[in-house]
Design a protein around this motif. Sequence first.
Motif, PDB file in Angstrom:
ATOM      1  N   ILE A  50       0.857  -1.187   0.000  1.00 58.95           N
ATOM      2  CA  ILE A  50       0.000   0.000   0.000  1.00 58.95           C
ATOM      3  C   ILE A  50       0.887   1.229   0.000  1.00 58.95           C
ATOM      4  CG2 ILE A  50      -1.732   1.318   1.263  1.00 58.95           C
ATOM      5  CD1 ILE A  50      -2.687  -1.283   2.528  1.00 58.95           C
ATOM      6  N   ALA A  51       0.676   2.107  -0.977  1.00 61.20           N
ATOM      7  CA  ALA A  51       1.395   3.374  -1.011  1.00 61.20           C
ATOM      8  C   ALA A  51       0.464   4.502  -0.567  1.00 61.20           C
ATOM      9  CB  ALA A  51       1.950   3.636  -2.405  1.00 61.20           C
ATOM     10  N   ASN A  52      -0.661   4.636  -1.250  1.00 56.56           N
ATOM     11  CA  ASN A  52      -1.648   5.663  -0.898  1.00 56.56           C
ATOM     12  C   ASN A  52      -3.038   5.033  -0.823  1.00 56.56           C
ATOM     13  OD1 ASN A  52      -0.236   8.432  -0.985  1.00 56.56           O
ATOM     14  ND2 ASN A  52       0.504   7.412  -2.841  1.00 56.56           N
ATOM     15  N   MET A  53      -3.750   5.355   0.248  1.00 57.54           N
ATOM     16  CA  MET A  53      -5.089   4.813   0.415  1.00 57.54           C
ATOM     17  C   MET A  53      -5.918   5.794   1.251  1.00 57.54           C
ATOM     18  SD  MET A  53      -6.250   1.066   1.871  1.00 57.54           S
ATOM     19  CE  MET A  53      -5.495   0.165   0.514  1.00 57.54           C
ATOM     20  N   TYR A  54      -7.185   5.893   0.905  1.00 54.76           N
ATOM     21  CA  TYR A  54      -8.118   6.777   1.596  1.00 54.76           C
ATOM     22  C   TYR A  54      -9.397   5.973   1.794  1.00 54.76           C
ATOM     23  CZ  TYR A  54     -11.870  10.341   1.451  1.00 54.76           C
ATOM     24  OH  TYR A  54     -12.988  11.090   1.672  1.00 54.76           O
ATOM     25  N   ILE A  55      -9.755   5.687   3.072  1.00 54.61           N
ATOM     26  CA  ILE A  55     -10.879   4.791   3.347  1.00 54.61           C
ATOM     27  C   ILE A  55     -11.857   5.473   4.306  1.00 54.61           C
ATOM     28  CG2 ILE A  55     -11.524   2.425   3.910  1.00 54.61           C
ATOM     29  CD1 ILE A  55      -8.559   1.744   4.037  1.00 54.61           C
ATOM     30  N   PRO A  56     -13.101   5.695   3.885  1.00 51.14           N
ATOM     31  CA  PRO A  56     -14.113   6.233   4.809  1.00 51.14           C
ATOM     32  C   PRO A  56     -14.621   5.139   5.752  1.00 51.14           C
ATOM     33  CG  PRO A  56     -15.087   5.884   2.674  1.00 51.14           C
ATOM     34  CD  PRO A  56     -13.632   5.544   2.525  1.00 51.14           C
ATOM     35  N   PHE A  57     -15.106   5.549   6.945  1.00 52.16           N
ATOM     36  CA  PHE A  57     -15.669   4.580   7.893  1.00 52.16           C
ATOM     37  C   PHE A  57     -16.823   5.217   8.648  1.00 52.16           C
ATOM     38  CE2 PHE A  57     -12.216   6.756  10.111  1.00 52.16           C
ATOM     39  CZ  PHE A  57     -12.813   7.140  11.299  1.00 52.16           C
ATOM     40  N   GLN A  58     -17.692   4.351   9.160  1.00 49.21           N
ATOM     41  CA  GLN A  58     -18.828   4.782   9.974  1.00 49.21           C
ATOM     42  C   GLN A  58     -19.174   3.674  10.942  1.00 49.21           C
ATOM     43  OE1 GLN A  58     -22.117   6.832   8.017  1.00 49.21           O
ATOM     44  NE2 GLN A  58     -23.585   5.594   9.193  1.00 49.21           N
ATOM     45  N   ILE A  59     -19.267   4.003  12.245  1.00 43.25           N
ATOM     46  CA  ILE A  59     -19.564   3.014  13.288  1.00 43.25           C
ATOM     47  C   ILE A  59     -20.694   3.551  14.159  1.00 43.25           C
ATOM     48  CG2 ILE A  59     -18.660   1.693  15.244  1.00 43.25           C
ATOM     49  CD1 ILE A  59     -15.877   2.017  14.099  1.00 43.25           C
ATOM     50  N   PRO A  60     -21.803   2.811  14.327  1.00 42.05           N
ATOM     51  CA  PRO A  60     -22.909   3.286  15.178  1.00 42.05           C
ATOM     52  C   PRO A  60     -22.511   3.280  16.650  1.00 42.05           C
ATOM     53  CG  PRO A  60     -23.333   1.046  14.427  1.00 42.05           C
ATOM     54  CD  PRO A  60     -22.096   1.505  13.706  1.00 42.05           C
ATOM     55  N   LEU A  61     -23.079   4.218  17.398  1.00 44.53           N
ATOM     56  CA  LEU A  61     -22.833   4.309  18.834  1.00 44.53           C
ATOM     57  C   LEU A  61     -24.018   3.735  19.604  1.00 44.53           C
ATOM     58  CD1 LEU A  61     -21.423   7.959  19.083  1.00 44.53           C
ATOM     59  CD2 LEU A  61     -20.109   5.832  19.318  1.00 44.53           C
ATOM     60  N   PRO A  62     -23.762   2.979  20.676  1.00 46.58           N
ATOM     61  CA  PRO A  62     -24.883   2.525  21.525  1.00 46.58           C
ATOM     62  C   PRO A  62     -25.527   3.719  22.213  1.00 46.58           C
ATOM     63  CG  PRO A  62     -22.773   1.987  22.540  1.00 46.58           C
ATOM     64  CD  PRO A  62     -22.454   2.502  21.171  1.00 46.58           C
ATOM     65  N   ASN A  63     -26.799   3.619  22.501  1.00 48.59           N
ATOM     66  CA  ASN A  63     -27.545   4.767  23.009  1.00 48.59           C
ATOM     67  C   ASN A  63     -27.336   5.022  24.500  1.00 48.59           C
ATOM     68  OD1 ASN A  63     -29.387   6.907  22.401  1.00 48.59           O
ATOM     69  ND2 ASN A  63     -30.964   5.801  23.532  1.00 48.59           N
ATOM     70  N   ASP A  64     -26.688   4.095  25.214  1.00 50.65           N
ATOM     71  CA  ASP A  64     -26.608   4.217  26.673  1.00 50.65           C
ATOM     72  C   ASP A  64     -25.254   4.685  27.183  1.00 50.65           C
ATOM     73  OD1 ASP A  64     -25.250   1.955  25.943  1.00 50.65           O
ATOM     74  OD2 ASP A  64     -26.094   0.671  27.513  1.00 50.65           O
ATOM     75  N   ILE A  65     -24.348   5.097  26.317  1.00 51.04           N
ATOM     76  CA  ILE A  65     -23.033   5.523  26.802  1.00 51.04           C
ATOM     77  C   ILE A  65     -23.090   6.964  27.308  1.00 51.04           C
ATOM     78  CG2 ILE A  65     -21.748   3.917  25.358  1.00 51.04           C
ATOM     79  CD1 ILE A  65     -21.190   6.217  23.432  1.00 51.04           C
ATOM     80  N   PRO A  66     -22.238   7.327  28.275  1.00 51.44           N
ATOM     81  CA  PRO A  66     -22.241   8.697  28.810  1.00 51.44           C
ATOM     82  C   PRO A  66     -21.411   9.637  27.949  1.00 51.44           C
ATOM     83  CG  PRO A  66     -20.648   7.363  30.006  1.00 51.44           C
ATOM     84  CD  PRO A  66     -21.328   6.430  29.021  1.00 51.44           C
ATOM     85  N   SER A  67     -21.549  10.921  28.226  1.00 55.68           N
ATOM     86  CA  SER A  67     -20.729  11.924  27.557  1.00 55.68           C
ATOM     87  C   SER A  67     -19.278  11.826  28.021  1.00 55.68           C
ATOM     88  CB  SER A  67     -21.245  13.329  27.870  1.00 55.68           C
ATOM     89  OG  SER A  67     -22.528  13.540  27.349  1.00 55.68           O
ATOM     90  N   SER A  68     -18.380  12.318  27.187  1.00 52.46           N
ATOM     91  CA  SER A  68     -16.992  12.493  27.622  1.00 52.46           C
ATOM     92  C   SER A  68     -16.970  13.495  28.770  1.00 52.46           C
ATOM     93  CB  SER A  68     -16.134  13.028  26.476  1.00 52.46           C
ATOM     94  OG  SER A  68     -16.155  12.185  25.359  1.00 52.46           O
ATOM     95  N   MET A  69     -16.104  13.272  29.736  1.00 49.54           N
ATOM     96  CA  MET A  69     -15.932  14.243  30.813  1.00 49.54           C
ATOM     97  C   MET A  69     -14.555  14.101  31.431  1.00 49.54           C
ATOM     98  SD  MET A  69     -18.299  12.835  33.966  1.00 49.54           S
ATOM     99  CE  MET A  69     -19.769  13.431  33.148  1.00 49.54           C
ATOM    100  N   SER A  70     -14.045  15.219  31.909  1.00 48.41           N
ATOM    101  CA  SER A  70     -12.743  15.238  32.574  1.00 48.41           C
ATOM    102  C   SER A  70     -12.902  15.967  33.898  1.00 48.41           C
ATOM    103  CB  SER A  70     -11.704  15.936  31.693  1.00 48.41           C
ATOM    104  OG  SER A  70     -10.450  15.983  32.337  1.00 48.41           O
ATOM    105  N   LEU A  71     -12.810  15.217  34.995  1.00 48.36           N
ATOM    106  CA  LEU A  71     -13.060  15.760  36.328  1.00 48.36           C
ATOM    107  C   LEU A  71     -11.812  15.767  37.195  1.00 48.36           C
ATOM    108  CD1 LEU A  71     -16.399  13.827  36.992  1.00 48.36           C
ATOM    109  CD2 LEU A  71     -16.129  16.113  36.033  1.00 48.36           C
ATOM    110  N   GLY A  72     -10.653  15.571  36.585  1.00 52.44           N
ATOM    111  CA  GLY A  72      -9.421  15.525  37.368  1.00 52.44           C
ATOM    112  C   GLY A  72      -9.220  14.161  37.987  1.00 52.44           C
ATOM    113  N   THR A  73      -9.952  13.878  39.048  1.00 51.95           N
ATOM    114  CA  THR A  73      -9.855  12.582  39.715  1.00 51.95           C
ATOM    115  C   THR A  73     -10.424  11.461  38.856  1.00 51.95           C
ATOM    116  OG1 THR A  73      -9.978  13.638  41.886  1.00 51.95           O
ATOM    117  CG2 THR A  73     -10.494  11.295  41.804  1.00 51.95           C
TER     118      THR A  73
END
Length: 354
Positions: free
Chosen positions: A134-157
């Motif tokens: 492989i020299a050059n390649m461009y590949i699109p992707f799409q993955i569904p997310l489950p509906n019950d996951i939480p938001s990203s968050m950063s709280l230090g601890t």
Amino acid sequence: MALLQPPRSSYTQASRKVWFSYVEGSNRFQHELLGITNSYIAGNLHLQFPKGEPLNAKQIEVSITGTEYVHWTEKVTRTRQVYDSITNSYYTQLYVEKINYLHEQQILNRSMILWQSRNLKNNVRSKKELYENIANMYIPFQIPLPNDIPSSMSLGTGTIYYNVNAKIKRKSNFWKFQGSKKMIKCNCNISRYSLMPMTDPIKWVEWNDQKAWKRGLGYDVFMYYSTFGPENPIIVKFALKFYKYDLIIKEVFVGLKEYHVFRASENVKLISEYIEERRVSGDQFPNILDAHNEWSYNFKIEVLDDKVNWSTDRDNIYVYHKVKVKIRFGLFSGKKNINLERKVNIENIYKNPE
């Protein structure tokens, strides 16, 4: 038009020859409204290798992973018995032990095969023939997310974070110190949304009863909702009625307080702070009472996503909120302060455009 790419700083494992980009017209991986509609991540994987030194690969996989991580350190003073050879006896010595509390759990792992060599698809068993250049390649992707996951968050601890990953199974090269796998990992912010809530009134009243008469002050405090967010600010409708003209109020206070509870190794750590506070000083009341010795005011607290963390209830990270209402009397008034509170939900409320 060039596709936008994640900033270099968002990669925890990077490569000059393999990188991600967003889909055309977007500046993030996540699409649609998680919690309301079917949400998914989408992007493109780019590979660019010199023609004289192509990538020798048999499979490329892309995944979205999520991790809940909690870590804190505490210092504990302990005692131990130490032998003194001079006195031929033991004595008690104090020392400080540093204890680490840690919890790490994967909460999401979804993957898809983006590309396979022709011989791997055809189940050719010869290992030498499984790889393609492989020299050059461009590949699109799409993955569904489950509906019950939480938001990203950063709280230090504690943190909840997500990564978009690419794993390339390649031919190992002993002379170039290359193993059989090449990985890149890029941070992927995930946002969760909620619809505008139904009304759920909250009311505290001691307006015209024996408690109010004895105290010399009646109050009527009201909120239309118990769930708030960017499109639904906290509005506390406040009314006071004075039965004693010489009653001294020091302050009326309304605040939103956020609590973080972290659990790791069967231990718990609690952190809390006020996100927003509103006050009216008591020395203003003689000038703002109406003819019936009453005062009313609407306290408003905007819920801004750069200041507040969404309410989250997980085994190891628990974020909750309280609206606190306080009427503080003068130091020598002989009156007990009035402290009202109610647990509320803070969510990333999405309002449908008109």
